[in-house]
Design a protein around this motif. Structure first.
Motif, mmCIF file in Angstrom:
data_model
loop_
_atom_site.group_PDB
_atom_site.id
_atom_site.type_symbol
_atom_site.label_atom_id
_atom_site.label_comp_id
_atom_site.label_asym_id
_atom_site.label_seq_id
_atom_site.Cartn_x
_atom_site.Cartn_y
_atom_site.Cartn_z
ATOM 1 N N SER A 140 -9.265 0.514 -17.958
ATOM 2 C CA SER A 140 -9.235 1.702 -17.110
ATOM 3 C C SER A 140 -10.559 1.827 -16.368
ATOM 4 O O SER A 140 -11.588 1.348 -16.810
ATOM 5 C CB SER A 140 -8.966 2.955 -17.945
ATOM 6 N N SER A 183 -12.154 7.827 -14.259
ATOM 7 C CA SER A 183 -11.115 8.833 -14.120
ATOM 8 C C SER A 183 -10.057 8.433 -13.094
ATOM 9 O O SER A 183 -9.228 9.230 -12.730
ATOM 10 C CB SER A 183 -11.747 10.167 -13.716
ATOM 11 N N HIS A 184 -10.101 7.183 -12.618
ATOM 12 C CA HIS A 184 -9.104 6.746 -11.647
ATOM 13 C C HIS A 184 -7.769 6.550 -12.350
ATOM 14 O O HIS A 184 -7.676 5.810 -13.321
ATOM 15 C CB HIS A 184 -9.522 5.433 -10.980
ATOM 16 N N PRO A 185 -6.708 7.193 -11.853
ATOM 17 C CA PRO A 185 -5.401 6.974 -12.465
ATOM 18 C C PRO A 185 -4.862 5.595 -12.117
ATOM 19 O O PRO A 185 -5.285 4.979 -11.149
ATOM 20 C CB PRO A 185 -4.543 8.078 -11.835
ATOM 21 N N GLU A 204 -2.745 12.938 -1.464
ATOM 22 C CA GLU A 204 -4.015 12.651 -0.796
ATOM 23 C C GLU A 204 -3.746 11.844 0.465
ATOM 24 O O GLU A 204 -2.929 10.928 0.463
ATOM 25 C CB GLU A 204 -4.947 11.847 -1.703
ATOM 26 N N ARG A 211 -13.703 14.715 -4.795
ATOM 27 C CA ARG A 211 -13.043 13.912 -5.830
ATOM 28 C C ARG A 211 -13.318 14.402 -7.252
ATOM 29 O O ARG A 211 -12.416 14.436 -8.083
ATOM 30 C CB ARG A 211 -13.475 12.451 -5.693
ATOM 31 N N PRO A 263 -5.756 14.302 -10.486
ATOM 32 C CA PRO A 263 -5.224 13.031 -9.983
ATOM 33 C C PRO A 263 -4.058 13.309 -9.035
ATOM 34 O O PRO A 263 -3.240 14.192 -9.293
ATOM 35 C CB PRO A 263 -4.735 12.311 -11.236
ATOM 36 N N ARG A 306 -0.921 8.856 -2.853
ATOM 37 C CA ARG A 306 -2.028 8.691 -1.901
ATOM 38 C C ARG A 306 -1.508 7.874 -0.732
ATOM 39 O O ARG A 306 -0.883 6.828 -0.922
ATOM 40 C CB ARG A 306 -3.215 7.974 -2.536
ATOM 41 N N PHE A 364 0.831 7.508 -8.230
ATOM 42 C CA PHE A 364 0.014 7.580 -9.445
ATOM 43 C C PHE A 364 0.693 8.340 -10.577
ATOM 44 O O PHE A 364 0.094 8.541 -11.626
ATOM 45 C CB PHE A 364 -1.328 8.261 -9.134
ATOM 46 N N SER A 365 1.913 8.811 -10.349
ATOM 47 C CA SER A 365 2.643 9.566 -11.366
ATOM 48 C C SER A 365 4.136 9.334 -11.169
ATOM 49 O O SER A 365 4.562 8.779 -10.150
ATOM 50 C CB SER A 365 2.344 11.070 -11.219
#
Length: 175
Positions: free
Chosen positions: A17, A20-22, A57, A139, A144, A148, A166-167
């Motif tokens: 990982s 904090s970037h998903p 985003e 940011r 998150p 994007r 991202f989700s």
């Protein structure tokens, strides 16, 4: 020098990982040959139920078409009247029956205290669609994103869009 593969196995799984970037769950490259293609893509996105509580985003240089895309999306969702860029206000709210929309433009965002003073924490904790231009300027405070869109102008005035989910909500928006 490359690590010995046996020593990696002894340490256990490696965490890949990045802070904090998903993780990116799905990616699509979308051509927008003209503004009509941008409007059509925005209308398709507006038709998906997942849009009602999404955080999107929008990345790209000045003049890439971020605000133009937002205008097409908001029109497709049913927003009437003037849709203006929130460059100076930082956020423009829109209300439709059963849908709150917040269009953010963090281009002039400099001070993290603005986040609290402006009540952005509350806006992000409430349901509704959040559209974020220049998210890199805030940011550290942003949740998150679900989706994007990286909009890149081409030499022929078309746009190339890299859409990253991202989700699960973001994946649903891309389907």
């Amino acid at each position: 020098m490359r690590p010995d593969p046996e020593s990696l196995e002894q340490r256990g799984p490696v965490d890949v990982s990045f802070g904090s970037h998903p993780s990116i769950l799905e990616t699509r490259s979308v051509p927008w040959p003209d503004e009509a293609a941008c409007a059509a893509w925005a209308a398709a996105l507006a038709s998906r139920p997942a849009i009602r509580d999404a955080c999107i985003e929008l990345d790209g240089p000045l003049g890439a078409g971020k605000t133009t895309f937002v205008r097409h999306l908001l029109r497709a969702l049913g927003v009437a009247g003037r849709i203006k860029s929130p460059t100076y206000a930082v956020v423009e709210p829109y209300a439709l029956p059963g849908l709150a929309i917040s269009h953010f433009d963090f281009y002039r965002f400099d001070d993290p205290r603005e986040w609290e003073d402006a009540g952005f924490r509350e806006l992000f904790s409430n349901p509704g669609l959040k559209l974020l231009e220049w998210p890199e300027k805030a940011r550290a405070m942003l949740p998150p994103p679900d989706l994007r869109l990286e909009i890149t102008p081409q030499d022929d005035a078309s746009r190339r869009v890299l859409a990253q989910a991202f989700s699960a909500r973001g994946v649903a928006l891309l389907r």
